[in-house]
Design an enzyme around this catalytic site. Structure first.
Site, PDB file in Angstrom:
ATOM      1  N   SER A  56       0.798  -1.233   0.000  1.00 26.69           N
ATOM      2  CA  SER A  56       0.000   0.000   0.000  1.00 26.69           C
ATOM      3  C   SER A  56       0.825   1.276   0.000  1.00 26.69           C
ATOM      4  CB  SER A  56      -0.960   0.000   1.192  1.00 26.69           C
ATOM      5  OG  SER A  56      -2.059  -0.840   0.949  1.00 26.69           O
ATOM      6  N   LYS A  59       0.062   3.759  -2.696  1.00 29.41           N
ATOM      7  CA  LYS A  59      -0.949   4.815  -2.583  1.00 29.41           C
ATOM      8  C   LYS A  59      -0.323   6.196  -2.412  1.00 29.41           C
ATOM      9  CE  LYS A  59      -4.523   1.663  -0.926  1.00 29.41           C
ATOM     10  NZ  LYS A  59      -4.015   0.408  -0.389  1.00 29.41           N
ATOM     11  N   SER A 116      -6.233   3.220   4.090  1.00 30.91           N
ATOM     12  CA  SER A 116      -5.531   2.462   3.049  1.00 30.91           C
ATOM     13  C   SER A 116      -6.515   1.615   2.248  1.00 30.91           C
ATOM     14  CB  SER A 116      -4.443   1.572   3.661  1.00 30.91           C
ATOM     15  OG  SER A 116      -3.502   1.187   2.680  1.00 30.91           O
ATOM     16  N   LYS A 218       2.910   6.717   5.497  1.00 30.81           N
ATOM     17  CA  LYS A 218       2.066   5.643   4.972  1.00 30.81           C
ATOM     18  C   LYS A 218       2.667   4.291   5.343  1.00 30.81           C
ATOM     19  CE  LYS A 218      -1.488   4.205   2.575  1.00 30.81           C
ATOM     20  NZ  LYS A 218      -1.524   2.961   3.397  1.00 30.81           N
TER      21      LYS A 218
END
Length: 364
Positions: A56, A59, A116, A218
């Site tokens: 993820s 992203k 997420s 993140k």
């Protein structure tokens, strides 16, 4: 993986020697990099050019392309993001919205970066790019423009597949660019949690609110990559970022990230270290994308729950740098509009104005 394990052992030896021990045993991890965000100089790195599944962390590029679209005048924070059947069908982690449900881009970005949500990543791609394929093409074009020479994306949410890879070095470049080019959006990466209807969603990033000065960025997890994290922190005029790939537990990811950030904030980083864009590529076998599925999610033995929200291996944090929040989370409101009604944000385009945004520190 042998070189990666040796690199982590060297990191631990240095860290312990500097008096930055975590107060417990730190689990093994994969590639990492630590960068001074003001100068762009690399403080420390190991296997920084080894190709890895981003999970993820993908992203971050999804968000970067969205910011680019806003900058170009092709979108705004109030642009409606409508769920399609394709978006709604994406695997978890997700919001489980139905086709036709909608929200503003502002709220979609919150769900993308805090929850997420894989379904939201696809919805952003479809609404801002016309199609997921077009949006992924934009992601790869931007990666090339930024000099992310060892990164390639095949989707906007980070689900694994052939052709989806990045490196610690490339993610550091993306992080620097996000923070320096778009300081007005820095608040998205430091949100403690979301309020969606009656549901409260905490940030998967365990440093936010727990590590002094943490303000982003993140996390990501799939079996093939292990536990990944990009972190940023600002303290006493200093600003650093770390990238940790392949940690073997959720807690180890947070503890190693905290240790690296504390080191970067505590030492003089103005020495003869190279800038991130001048760090020469290195590492035998770096072109092969590492897959550590057998280590993270072994097929034999009792099956364990391993995800961004829970890890059966360990949930006890021992790092002295991570303190309990000890208060209710500061939540940002997200509004989902059912199919057939116009998308509307709870606070409009100024919804992130009340989130503290660090002062931008461009590279000299």
């Amino acid at each position: 993986m042998a070189d990666v394990r040796q690199g982590v052992n060297r990191l631990l030896a240095v860290t312990l020697g500097l008096g930055l021990a975590l107060g417990g045993t730190l689990a093994e991890a994969g590639p990492h990099i630590l960068v001074d965000m003001k100068s762009g100089k690399v403080i420390e790195h190991e296997d920084a050019f080894q190709k890895w599944y981003p999970a993820s962390l993908t992203k971050l590029m999804t968000a970067y392309v969205a910011f680019r679209q806003i900058e170009a005048g092709r979108a705004s924070l109030s642009t409606p993001v409508v769920m399609s059947k394709l978006s709604a069908a994406q695997p978890a982690s997700k919001m489980y919205l139905k086709a036709g449900d909608s929200m503003t881009l502002d709220d979609a970005l919150k769900l993308l970066l805090v929850k997420s949500a894989n379904d939201i990543a696809f919805a952003i791609a479809e609404n801002l790019g016309g199609s997921v394929e077009n949006y992924v093409g934009m992601m790869n074009a931007e990666a090339a423009n930024l000099g992310m020479s060892s990164s390639h994306f095949i989707n906007p949410n980070g689900m694994p597949g052939k052709g989806q890879y990045t490196t610690a070095r490339d993610l550091a470049i993306l992080t620097l660019t996000l923070r320096h080019r778009y300081p007005q959006y820095a608040g998205y990466f430091g949100i403690e949690g979301l309020q969606v209807g009656k549901k409260q969603i905490p940030n998967y990033n365990k440093l936010i609110g727990r590590f002094e000065g943490a303000d982003g960025m993140k996390t990501g997890f799939i079996c093939a990559s292990g536990f990944n994290q990009v972190s940023t922190a600002t303290r006493d005029g200093r600003q650093v970022l770390s990238v940790v790939l392949g940690s073997d537990s959720l807690v180890a990811r947070a503890e190693l990230s905290a240790s690296l950030l504390e080191k970067g904030l505590s030492i003089n980083s103005d020495g003869g270290m190279p800038r991130i864009d001048r760090l020469p590529a290195y590492g035998a076998g770096r072109e092969a994308v590492s897959d550590i599925s057998d280590d993270i999610c072994p097929k034999k033995g009792k099956k364990k729950v391993r995800s961004e929200g829970h890890d059966d291996v360990s949930m006890k944090v021992k790092s002295p740098y991570l303190k309990p929040i000890g208060r209710p989370l500061v939540l940002s409101l997200v509004t989902i509009t059912p199919a057939g009604k116009p998308a509307k944000s709870a606070a409009g385009d100024d919804v992130i104005a009340n989130i503290p945004i660090p002062e931008p520190r461009p590279i000299n």
